[in-house]
Design an enzyme around this catalytic site. Structure first.
Site, PDB file in Angstrom:
ATOM      1  N   LEU A  28      18.890  37.660   2.093  1.00  0.00           N
ATOM      2  CA  LEU A  28      19.998  38.596   2.276  1.00  0.00           C
ATOM      3  C   LEU A  28      19.777  39.752   1.318  1.00  0.00           C
ATOM      4  O   LEU A  28      19.962  39.623   0.110  1.00  0.00           O
ATOM      5  CB  LEU A  28      21.336  37.898   2.003  1.00  0.00           C
ATOM      6  CG  LEU A  28      21.625  36.702   2.911  1.00  0.00           C
ATOM      7  CD1 LEU A  28      22.870  35.974   2.442  1.00  0.00           C
ATOM      8  CD2 LEU A  28      21.740  37.141   4.354  1.00  0.00           C
ATOM      9  N   GLU A  29      19.353  40.871   1.881  1.00  0.00           N
ATOM     10  CA  GLU A  29      18.999  42.025   1.056  1.00  0.00           C
ATOM     11  C   GLU A  29      20.020  43.137   1.210  1.00  0.00           C
ATOM     12  O   GLU A  29      20.309  43.575   2.314  1.00  0.00           O
ATOM     13  CB  GLU A  29      17.611  42.532   1.448  1.00  0.00           C
ATOM     14  CG  GLU A  29      17.121  43.655   0.568  1.00  0.00           C
ATOM     15  CD  GLU A  29      15.651  43.971   0.786  1.00  0.00           C
ATOM     16  OE1 GLU A  29      15.150  44.845   0.052  1.00  0.00           O
ATOM     17  OE2 GLU A  29      15.006  43.371   1.646  1.00  0.00           O
ATOM     18  N   THR A  30      20.519  43.578   0.090  1.00  0.00           N
ATOM     19  CA  THR A  30      21.488  44.685   0.004  1.00  0.00           C
ATOM     20  C   THR A  30      22.662  44.513   0.961  1.00  0.00           C
ATOM     21  O   THR A  30      23.031  45.419   1.689  1.00  0.00           O
ATOM     22  CB  THR A  30      20.819  46.069   0.225  1.00  0.00           C
ATOM     23  OG1 THR A  30      20.283  46.136   1.543  1.00  0.00           O
ATOM     24  CG2 THR A  30      19.751  46.343  -0.806  1.00  0.00           C
ATOM     25  N   VAL A  31      23.242  43.308   0.955  1.00  0.00           N
ATOM     26  CA  VAL A  31      24.472  43.082   1.716  1.00  0.00           C
ATOM     27  C   VAL A  31      25.617  42.886   0.729  1.00  0.00           C
ATOM     28  O   VAL A  31      25.403  42.444  -0.409  1.00  0.00           O
ATOM     29  CB  VAL A  31      24.373  41.870   2.667  1.00  0.00           C
ATOM     30  CG1 VAL A  31      23.237  42.043   3.662  1.00  0.00           C
ATOM     31  CG2 VAL A  31      24.224  40.566   1.917  1.00  0.00           C
ATOM     32  N   TYR A  53      16.687  51.931   1.205  1.00  0.00           N
ATOM     33  CA  TYR A  53      17.499  50.933   0.527  1.00  0.00           C
ATOM     34  C   TYR A  53      18.949  51.392   0.485  1.00  0.00           C
ATOM     35  O   TYR A  53      19.349  52.155  -0.383  1.00  0.00           O
ATOM     36  CB  TYR A  53      16.965  50.677  -0.887  1.00  0.00           C
ATOM     37  CG  TYR A  53      15.731  49.836  -0.846  1.00  0.00           C
ATOM     38  CD1 TYR A  53      15.819  48.459  -0.871  1.00  0.00           C
ATOM     39  CD2 TYR A  53      14.482  50.413  -0.727  1.00  0.00           C
ATOM     40  CE1 TYR A  53      14.690  47.671  -0.790  1.00  0.00           C
ATOM     41  CE2 TYR A  53      13.342  49.640  -0.654  1.00  0.00           C
ATOM     42  CZ  TYR A  53      13.454  48.267  -0.691  1.00  0.00           C
ATOM     43  OH  TYR A  53      12.339  47.485  -0.606  1.00  0.00           O
TER      44      TYR A  53
END
Length: 127
Positions: free
Chosen positions: A36-39, A7
């Site tokens: 949209l993950e960890t952008v 992550y």
């Protein structure tokens, strides 16, 4: 996320343009949403404005159409990313339910006759 080594924030530098550019073809291919993950928030804003399907944010949701529900509902118990605010902790109960389901399947208790539709040979059972 394991594909990228854990992550960590994605979409910085040149990677941001690639992610933004990929969103349109994903939508055109028939996706109903884009996660949209960890952008970075700015990238999430750009993608949300660019595509006509909902964006679901994980760690970027202020700029998205909505947040991922699983994290806030405590569905995962092994870790808690910094962007998660837990509203409940049913994860351990869910893990117990999954273990019970797996045991029923392995021991052939599920599915049983009452869980399936009758075949042609049992046509008399049909209403």
């Amino acid at each position: 996320m394991n594909t990228f080594g854990g992550y960590r924030v994605q979409g910085r530098g040149d990677d941001a343009e690639r992610i933004r550019r990929d969103a349109g073809p994903v939508m055109e291919a028939g996706a109903f949403s884009v996660v949209l993950e960890t952008v970075p928030e700015q990238l999430a804003q750009a993608i949300t404005a660019q595509i006509a399907i909902p964006t679901i944010g994980i760690g970027a949701w202020l700029a998205c159409d909505g947040p991922m529900v699983d994290d806030g509902m405590g569905m995962f118990t092994r870790f808690r990313p910094k962007f998660v605010k837990r509203h409940t902790e049913p994860g351990s109960e869910g893990e117990a339910a999954i273990a019970a389901y797996a045991a029923d399947v392995r021991d052939r208790r599920f599915p049983a006759a009452e869980h399936v539709y009758a075949t042609a040979s049992r046509a008399g059972d049909l209403a």
